[in-house]
Design an enzyme around this catalytic site. Structure first.
Site, PDB file in Angstrom:
ATOM      1  N   THR A  74       0.589  -1.232  -0.187  1.00 49.71           N
ATOM      2  CA  THR A  74       0.249  -0.192  -0.020  1.00 49.71           C
ATOM      3  C   THR A  74       1.461   1.259  -0.014  1.00 49.71           C
ATOM      4  OG1 THR A  74       0.080   0.063   2.598  1.00 49.71           O
ATOM      5  CG2 THR A  74      -2.115  -0.927   1.346  1.00 49.71           C
ATOM      6  N   ASP A 112       9.458   1.006   4.278  1.00 53.94           N
ATOM      7  CA  ASP A 112      10.891   0.479   5.156  1.00 53.94           C
ATOM      8  C   ASP A 112      11.660   1.428   6.279  1.00 53.94           C
ATOM      9  OD1 ASP A 112       9.570  -1.772   4.456  1.00 53.94           O
ATOM     10  OD2 ASP A 112      11.025  -2.070   3.162  1.00 53.94           O
TER      11      ASP A 112
HETATM   12  C1  GLA Z   1       9.139  -4.021   0.834  1.00 50.54           C
HETATM   13  C2  GLA Z   1       8.914  -2.271   0.112  1.00 50.54           C
HETATM   14  C3  GLA Z   1       8.330  -1.701   0.157  1.00 50.54           C
HETATM   15  C4  GLA Z   1       6.975  -2.097   0.928  1.00 50.54           C
HETATM   16  C5  GLA Z   1       6.764  -4.247   0.919  1.00 50.54           C
HETATM   17  C6  GLA Z   1       5.485  -4.566   0.997  1.00 50.54           C
HETATM   18  O1  GLA Z   1       9.770  -4.441   1.918  1.00 50.54           O
HETATM   19  O2  GLA Z   1      10.712  -2.082   0.622  1.00 50.54           O
HETATM   20  O3  GLA Z   1       8.513  -0.156  -0.018  1.00 50.54           O
HETATM   21  O4  GLA Z   1       6.126  -1.964  -0.106  1.00 50.54           O
HETATM   22  O5  GLA Z   1       7.464  -4.545  -0.072  1.00 50.54           O
HETATM   23  O6  GLA Z   1       3.875  -3.781   1.643  1.00 50.54           O
END
Ligand code: GLA
Length: 404
Positions: A54, A189
């Site tokens: 999202t 993240d």
């Molecule tokens: C990875 C990406 C995040 C996010 C997740 C899925 O961790 O680095 O930015 O998009 O996947 O939610």
């Protein structure tokens, strides 16, 4: 997300500041000569409780920073040279701050990319000699790349945290990953590693960038991360494909309604039009995103009212949507969720992170954690031939300086 390797994870005890200072002094004469100059910074990994895929659709996410983390012990230098040793492997790598050069396909890219992004954001950097130690398993969906970027930012920036708000530092690190490392990830993240709050999850609205801590029922429950033991494959390419499908769906709707800038602006009633305009795959990807945003809001409500049963249903629906509509759930992730969900006391279970392998997140009654371990040990390996790893984790504060 990964295009190149990160420093190998080692035992948590190696992250103690005293152990790290000693390890640095053993490989770096400047540190041995002046132990008082050694600094230690840390940045945590993250687990996402709900709100998957999202973030780049400007929706809602609910991650928590966890006590698996990356630390850098270093001595600052004034020679504009960055030299680091990976504590896990002993491998050395470095670069000049004034001639960073292109990425090399190795863990130093995350450090070099961060140095580049900091400079690009006008944040003053300094040289250093350091050692990186990690308790975060790499390429496992727990954001070891974001943690390495945030730890690097705290080490490289002249002022603590670059003298900017943690969410700004997160955005700078996201830029390092997008523009230097070459992975088109969203903000979640880096945000979680920068802005984590001890004992809480943190709700981020990826459109407004407003965020707030969300209390977890940790008096009665524990967060348990379970690693499938499967190496993630195709993660980056498939991630970019999903992202492009989501953006194509929003762009198609925007031709008749310019107010739509992302899937965040799309309501369930608009979804059938996506199928007509862009096809079934884009429709199902969009349906996941639109319903997932609703599930995040409902999870916040369930946590506020202590409705753990509702939380379990929401996480199960999220997992099913990621499997059936977004198609990022591997058979191993599915097996772990199925095994965990059958254990009494496991309140909620779902895949976490990008998918295609990696980890599940489980909310488990404190008294049931050992039953969960036993069930996973007994059933998962027999079913998949893979060795799972079970981590009971605490929610911790975001990146910063380690005292002591
Ligand atoms: C990875 C990406 C995040 C996010 C997740 C899925 O961790 O680095 O930015 O998009 O996947 O939610």
């Amino acid at each position: 997300m990964t295009t190149s390797t990160r420093p190998a994870a080692i035992e948590r005890s190696a992250l103690a500041p005293g152990a790290m200072r000693g390890a640095l002094a053993a490989v770096e004469p400047r540190a041995a000569a002046d132990p008082g100059a050694i600094r230690v910074v840390r940045a945590p990994g993250r687990v996402n409780l709900i709100g998957e895929h999202t973030d780049y659709n400007l929706g809602l996410v609910l991650p928590a920073a966890i006590d698996l983390e990356i630390r850098i012990a270093f001595v600052p230098t004034d020679d504009r040279r960055v030299e680091l040793v990976s504590g896990g492997t002993g491998e050395r790598a470095g670069f000049d701050l004034d001639a960073i050069g292109p990425r090399r396909g190795a863990w130093i890219d995350y450090v070099a990319g961060t140095a580049w992004a900091l400079a690009d954001a006008g944040i003053a950097t300094r040289g250093l000699r350091g050692i990186i130690v990690s308790s975060l398993p790499t390429a496992s969906g727990l954001s070891s790349s974001a943690a390495l970027e945030l730890a690097s930012a705290w080490a490289l920036a002249d002022e603590p945290g670059g003298g900017v708000a943690p969410i700004e530092l997160a955005r700078t690190c996201q830029r390092a990953e997008n523009a230097y490392v070459g992975v088109n990830c969203g903000l979640m993240d880096q945000f979680a590693s920068a802005c984590g709050v001890a004992g809480d999850a943190v709700l981020l609205d990826c459109r407004s960038l407003e965020f707030r801590p969300i209390a977890l029922p940790l008096a009665t429950h524990t967060l348990v991360v379970i690693h499938t033991g499967s190496t993630r494959s195709l993660t980056t390419s498939q991630y970019n494909v999903r992202r492009a499908q989501c953006e194509a769906a929003a762009a198609a709707l925007a031709t008749s309604d310019p107010a739509i800038q992302s899937l965040r602006d799309v309501t369930p009633a608009m979804l059938p039009r996506i199928r007509d305009l862009v096809g079934d795959d884009a429709f199902r990807r969009s349906r996941h995103v639109v319903t997932e945003n609703e599930r995040v809001a409902d999870t916040i409500e369930a946590l506020a009212t202590g409705d753990i049963a509702a939380l379990g249903r929401l996480w199960a629906a999220s997992h099913a949507s990621l499997r059936d509509d977004f198609e990022v759930v591997s058979p191993e992730l599915d097996a772990l969720v199925e095994i965990a969900s059958a254990v009494p006391g496991v309140a909620a279970s779902r895949m976490t992170g990008a998918g295609f392998g990696g980890c599940t997140i489980n909310l488990v009654e404190r008294g049931a954690v050992s039953d969960l371990r036993t069930a996973v040990d007994a059933r998962y390996r027999a079913r998949t031939g893979l060795q799972p790893r079970v981590y009971a984790v605490d929610a911790v504060d975001g990146a910063g300086i380690v005292a002591g």
